[in-house]
Design a protein around this motif. Sequence first.
Motif, short mmCIF file in Angstrom:
data_model
loop_
_atom_site.label_atom_id
_atom_site.label_comp_id
_atom_site.label_asym_id
_atom_site.label_seq_id
_atom_site.Cartn_x
_atom_site.Cartn_y
_atom_site.Cartn_z
N VAL A 40 0.86 -1.18 0.00
CA VAL A 40 0.00 0.00 0.00
C VAL A 40 0.90 1.23 0.00
N ALA A 41 0.65 2.13 -0.95
CA ALA A 41 1.42 3.36 -1.06
C ALA A 41 0.46 4.55 -1.05
N GLU A 42 1.01 5.70 -0.70
CA GLU A 42 0.20 6.91 -0.60
C GLU A 42 0.90 8.06 -1.31
N ALA A 43 0.09 8.90 -1.94
CA ALA A 43 0.55 10.18 -2.48
C ALA A 43 -0.36 11.25 -1.91
N VAL A 44 0.22 12.39 -1.58
CA VAL A 44 -0.55 13.51 -1.03
C VAL A 44 -0.49 14.65 -2.03
N VAL A 45 -1.67 15.16 -2.39
CA VAL A 45 -1.78 16.24 -3.37
C VAL A 45 -2.47 17.42 -2.68
N VAL A 46 -1.79 18.59 -2.70
CA VAL A 46 -2.28 19.77 -1.99
C VAL A 46 -2.65 20.85 -3.00
N MET A 47 -3.77 21.53 -2.71
CA MET A 47 -4.29 22.56 -3.63
C MET A 47 -5.04 23.62 -2.84
N GLN A 48 -5.45 24.66 -3.53
CA GLN A 48 -6.26 25.69 -2.91
C GLN A 48 -7.66 25.13 -2.59
N PRO A 49 -8.29 25.66 -1.53
CA PRO A 49 -9.63 25.17 -1.17
C PRO A 49 -10.64 25.26 -2.32
N GLN A 50 -10.57 26.31 -3.13
CA GLN A 50 -11.51 26.47 -4.24
C GLN A 50 -11.30 25.39 -5.30
N LEU A 127 3.70 2.08 -5.43
CA LEU A 127 4.26 3.43 -5.49
C LEU A 127 4.03 4.08 -6.86
N THR A 128 4.16 3.29 -7.91
CA THR A 128 3.92 3.80 -9.27
C THR A 128 2.46 4.18 -9.44
N ALA A 129 1.55 3.35 -8.96
CA ALA A 129 0.12 3.64 -9.07
C ALA A 129 -0.23 4.95 -8.36
N ALA A 130 0.26 5.12 -7.13
CA ALA A 130 -0.03 6.34 -6.38
C ALA A 130 0.55 7.58 -7.07
N THR A 131 1.76 7.45 -7.57
CA THR A 131 2.44 8.57 -8.22
C THR A 131 1.73 8.99 -9.50
N ILE A 132 1.40 8.03 -10.34
CA ILE A 132 0.75 8.36 -11.62
C ILE A 132 -0.67 8.87 -11.39
N ALA A 133 -1.36 8.35 -10.39
CA ALA A 133 -2.68 8.90 -10.06
C ALA A 133 -2.54 10.37 -9.64
N ALA A 134 -1.52 10.68 -8.84
CA ALA A 134 -1.29 12.07 -8.42
C ALA A 134 -0.95 12.96 -9.61
N LEU A 135 -0.08 12.49 -10.48
CA LEU A 135 0.28 13.27 -11.67
C LEU A 135 -0.93 13.49 -12.58
N THR A 136 -1.78 12.48 -12.70
CA THR A 136 -2.98 12.61 -13.53
C THR A 136 -3.96 13.59 -12.90
N LEU A 137 -4.09 13.54 -11.57
CA LEU A 137 -4.95 14.50 -10.90
C LEU A 137 -4.45 15.92 -11.21
N LYS A 142 -4.98 21.13 -13.66
CA LYS A 142 -4.05 22.25 -13.83
C LYS A 142 -4.71 23.48 -14.45
N GLY A 143 -5.81 23.30 -15.16
CA GLY A 143 -6.55 24.44 -15.70
C GLY A 143 -7.20 25.26 -14.61
N LEU A 144 -7.42 24.65 -13.46
CA LEU A 144 -7.99 25.35 -12.31
C LEU A 144 -6.91 26.01 -11.46
N GLU A 145 -5.76 25.33 -11.37
CA GLU A 145 -4.68 25.83 -10.51
C GLU A 145 -3.35 25.20 -10.93
N LYS A 146 -2.41 26.03 -11.29
CA LYS A 146 -1.09 25.52 -11.68
C LYS A 146 -0.21 25.20 -10.47
N SER A 147 -0.53 25.75 -9.30
CA SER A 147 0.33 25.58 -8.13
C SER A 147 0.00 24.35 -7.28
N ILE A 148 -0.80 23.44 -7.80
CA ILE A 148 -1.07 22.19 -7.09
C ILE A 148 0.27 21.51 -6.81
N GLU A 149 0.41 20.96 -5.61
CA GLU A 149 1.65 20.30 -5.21
C GLU A 149 1.43 18.82 -4.93
#
Length: 171
Positions: A40-50, A127-137, A142-149
Motif C-alpha cells: 500500500v502506497a500513498e501520495a498527497v496532493v495539496v491545492m487551494q480550497p476552491q 508506489l507507481t500507481a499512487a504517483t501516476i494517479a497524483a500526476l494525472t490529478l 491544472k486548468g484550475l490551478e497551476k500551483s497544485i503540489e
Amino acid sequence: MPNNSVTPDSASVGLTHLDAQGQAHMVDVAAKAQTVRQAVAEAVVVMQPQTLATIEAGDAPKGDVLGTARIAGIMAAKQTAHLIPLCHPLPIQKVEVQIVPDQTLPGYRIQATVKIKAETGVEMEALTAATIAALTLYDMAKGLEKSIEIRSVRLLSKTGGKSGDYRVAER
C-alpha cells in the motif's frame, strides 16, 4: 572509467541488483516460493480550497478528475516493469486506487493497494500507481490551478515475502 563506488563483490554485501562484476541485473527470483504479497502506497496532493471544491463538485473543465486519476493509477501499476528498468513483469491480481478528499490539506490523499501471489513483491507497483494517479490529478486540474503540489509519495505497508511485513511509523 568513472568511480561509482561499486566493487566487484557488492552483490555479496547486500546489493541485490548488481552481479559479481558490479553490473546491474534483474534479480533471479525463480527459486523463491510464491506467496501472497500486498503493498500500500500513498501520495498527497495539496491545492487551494476552491480547486478542491470545484473538483468535488464535478465542475473541472477537463471532466472527471478523480475517475481519470484512479484509472491512470491502475494502468500504471500494470506497466511498472516497463517504467522501472529492473522490476519484474508481474501477473498482478488486484489494484485498487482510492482518492479521498482531505480538507485539512486541503487536497487529496491517494492510496494505492496492489496484491499478488508471486515470487517477488509489489512495492514498486503500488508506489507507481499512487504517483501516476497524483500526476494525472494534477494534469486534469491544472486548468484550475497551476500551483497544485504533490508533496509526498511513500510506502505505507507491505506484507509477504522473505523480508516480512512492514508498516510505516506514524509521524
